[in-house]
Design a protein around this motif. Sequence first.
Motif, PDB file in Angstrom:
ATOM      1  N   ARG A   1       8.372  14.866  39.000  1.00  0.00           N
ATOM      2  CA  ARG A   1       8.930  13.638  38.408  1.00  0.00           C
ATOM      3  C   ARG A   1       9.209  12.563  39.463  1.00  0.00           C
ATOM      4  NH1 ARG A   1      11.323  14.793  33.293  1.00  0.00           N
ATOM      5  NH2 ARG A   1      12.909  13.214  33.657  1.00  0.00           N
TER       6      ARG A   1
ATOM      7  N   GLU B   1       2.953   8.307  40.799  1.00  0.00           N
ATOM      8  CA  GLU B   1       2.340   8.205  39.466  1.00  0.00           C
ATOM      9  C   GLU B   1       3.398   8.295  38.361  1.00  0.00           C
ATOM     10  OE1 GLU B   1      -1.572  10.367  37.794  1.00  0.00           O
ATOM     11  OE2 GLU B   1       0.103  11.715  38.139  1.00  0.00           O
ATOM     12  N   ALA B   2       4.309   9.262  38.495  1.00  0.00           N
ATOM     13  CA  ALA B   2       5.311   9.451  37.441  1.00  0.00           C
ATOM     14  C   ALA B   2       6.270   8.268  37.359  1.00  0.00           C
ATOM     15  CB  ALA B   2       6.086  10.750  37.696  1.00  0.00           C
ATOM     16  N   GLN B   3       6.519   7.606  38.494  1.00  0.00           N
ATOM     17  CA  GLN B   3       7.527   6.539  38.503  1.00  0.00           C
ATOM     18  C   GLN B   3       6.954   5.156  38.190  1.00  0.00           C
ATOM     19  OE1 GLN B   3      10.612   6.531  41.458  1.00  0.00           O
ATOM     20  NE2 GLN B   3      10.133   8.595  42.153  1.00  0.00           N
ATOM     21  N   THR B   4       5.654   5.004  38.421  1.00  0.00           N
ATOM     22  CA  THR B   4       5.060   3.680  38.226  1.00  0.00           C
ATOM     23  C   THR B   4       5.178   3.261  36.759  1.00  0.00           C
ATOM     24  OG1 THR B   4       3.539   4.042  40.044  1.00  0.00           O
ATOM     25  CG2 THR B   4       2.925   2.342  38.469  1.00  0.00           C
ATOM     26  N   GLY B   5       5.691   2.071  36.549  1.00  0.00           N
ATOM     27  CA  GLY B   5       5.794   1.533  35.187  1.00  0.00           C
ATOM     28  C   GLY B   5       7.021   1.997  34.425  1.00  0.00           C
ATOM     29  N   ASP B   6       7.804   2.908  35.002  1.00  0.00           N
ATOM     30  CA  ASP B   6       9.025   3.355  34.332  1.00  0.00           C
ATOM     31  C   ASP B   6      10.176   2.491  34.853  1.00  0.00           C
ATOM     32  OD1 ASP B   6      11.395   4.505  33.614  1.00  0.00           O
ATOM     33  OD2 ASP B   6      10.934   6.506  34.393  1.00  0.00           O
ATOM     34  N   PRO B   7      10.692   1.587  34.018  1.00  0.00           N
ATOM     35  CA  PRO B   7      11.684   0.622  34.516  1.00  0.00           C
ATOM     36  C   PRO B   7      12.948   1.280  35.053  1.00  0.00           C
ATOM     37  CG  PRO B   7      11.351   0.397  32.123  1.00  0.00           C
ATOM     38  CD  PRO B   7      10.370   1.426  32.607  1.00  0.00           C
ATOM     39  N   SER B   8      13.196   2.541  34.665  1.00  0.00           N
ATOM     40  CA  SER B   8      14.408   3.182  35.182  1.00  0.00           C
ATOM     41  C   SER B   8      14.152   3.922  36.492  1.00  0.00           C
ATOM     42  CB  SER B   8      14.966   4.165  34.142  1.00  0.00           C
ATOM     43  OG  SER B   8      14.063   5.253  34.010  1.00  0.00           O
ATOM     44  N   SER B   9      12.914   3.880  36.996  1.00  0.00           N
ATOM     45  CA  SER B   9      12.609   4.675  38.192  1.00  0.00           C
ATOM     46  C   SER B   9      13.076   3.974  39.460  1.00  0.00           C
ATOM     47  CB  SER B   9      11.112   4.959  38.284  1.00  0.00           C
ATOM     48  OG  SER B   9      10.408   3.795  38.669  1.00  0.00           O
TER      49      SER B   9
ATOM     50  N   GLU C   1      10.418   1.475  40.771  1.00  0.00           N
ATOM     51  CA  GLU C   1      10.446   0.146  40.136  1.00  0.00           C
ATOM     52  C   GLU C   1      11.684  -0.649  40.566  1.00  0.00           C
ATOM     53  OE1 GLU C   1       7.924  -1.178  38.905  1.00  0.00           O
ATOM     54  OE2 GLU C   1       6.652   0.537  38.396  1.00  0.00           O
TER      55      GLU C   1
END
Length: 534
Positions: free
Chosen positions: A437, A441-449, A452
């Motif tokens: 996680r 890759e898993a974090q790209t585009g996830d606004p809570s990551s 980002e």
Amino acid sequence: MTQELTTPSPAPRAPAPRRGSGWWRDAVIYQIYVRSFADSDGDGIGDLRGACGKLPYLKALGVDAVWLTPFYASPQADGGYDVADYRAVDPLFGSLDDARDLIRAAHDAGLRVIVDIVPNHTSDRHPWFQDPELSRQRYVFRPGKGERGELPPNDWESVFGGPAWTRTERGDWYLHLFAPEQPDLNWDNPDVHAEFADILRFWLDLGVDGFRVDVAHGMVKAPGLPDIGRGEQAKLIGSQVLPFFDQDGVHAIHRSWRQLLDGYGDAHGKEVVGVAEAWAPSAERLALYVRPDELHQAFNFPYLNATWDAADLRAVIDASLDAMRPVGAPATWVLSNHDVVRHRTRLGGGLDRARAAALLMLALPGSVYIYQGEELGLPEVTDLPDHVRQDPSFFRANGQDGFRDGCRVPLPWSGELPPYGFGPGGSWLPQPADWRRLTVEAQTGDPSSTLELYRTALDLRRRLPGLGDGELSWQPAPKGLLAFRRPGLLCTVSLLPHLVEFPLPGRPLVSSAPVTVDGGSAVVPGDSCTWWAI
Ligand code: GLC
């Protein structure tokens, strides 16, 4: 013998006129620890081609420059900080052509490139050390003490633990402030000066934009190499001037390098910089390394070492800015690097605190260093089995910063299982089974990551004029909170363990944790940082 802490006046020489764009004054510089960043050939060790392939990622992240840790020919006794040939790339990491390609590709992407230079010591495999005649002149050899010279020449300890001296077969001793495979150079010898000037020019000709100067406080030793007279010297580093660290004589070397860098830059229409890795006992003594005619920046280790405490952080931020102001250098800010426990783990508050600390750092005026993987919120790996460890400080007692392998575990890029896209083979240190996680890759585009969060903050830092350089002004804040104004924003940091409510200061621009806006009030969680548009 411990020397008195004397602080020469900070700016005895007239400030040099500002040259060029001053790109480095507010630059965000991303540290690539090459062997752990990205592997192109499947040997489990990161390399220059691997790094080259990730430049688009770094561009999209929003950094201005990369700093590459040593990739030169080396037996790797200390992760490449034991250099056998300063003008060659170690086959582990690629070739000189790969270095050229990487520099060119970085420039094409608008990124500058800083390389490491290691002038305090070489590898014991360096041809100078291998040559019995040359080595006598260019390294620090002394006869031993005791009836038969069986005792070291003085009581200095290696930063990695144990004595700083090793006896040769001939019976004399050589100095190594780090591992025995890293003999200290003799900077009283003009050949050493000439060689390093030539090495700098070699890399400048390959196109680099600057140098991170390893152990910039160590090259000159006190005359007579006096005893320190106290044990546990590792604890004195950074809190005292020692006969082997932070001697005033090092500044002449930095002045000569500044002339070289400026001369080269002027002739080639660019601005090349020097960054000091210097452990100085005070912010004022650190500022001496960045006087107008010395290096451009110095790492801010007091900031890295600050605890997660409002008063401590405010004091260290003020001390850093106050010390740099008289010499006109920008402050720098750093939370993690390849020598210390990753800040997510070190600060003790998990990911929330790490995210808040990062957002606070990115709001400060000056230049910022990001260590690869912190933008993914990587923790320190604390359960590496002993048989995979490679850090020499693990194998010698009393290491400087504990054991440094746990922050050097290769990055997770993609996929569900190790090596998480690090390369086509494995990874030289095992990655945790639960990092899927945390991949890019898993974090790209996830606004809570966390990735980002860094991207958003770096984007704002570019777009808000004046945010990078300049001053900050503290605002009144309840205990446990920090608040300061920067151009275009107010930054609030909660160091409290619980929610806190205060009058709404503006529109939230970015926050490390969800904030609630309720009429005229804002509610922010504990361990959080928010930038408010004002
Ligand atoms: C610096 C480097 C560290 C290395 C040491 C000796 O502190 O950051 O990794 O072990 O110098 O070169």
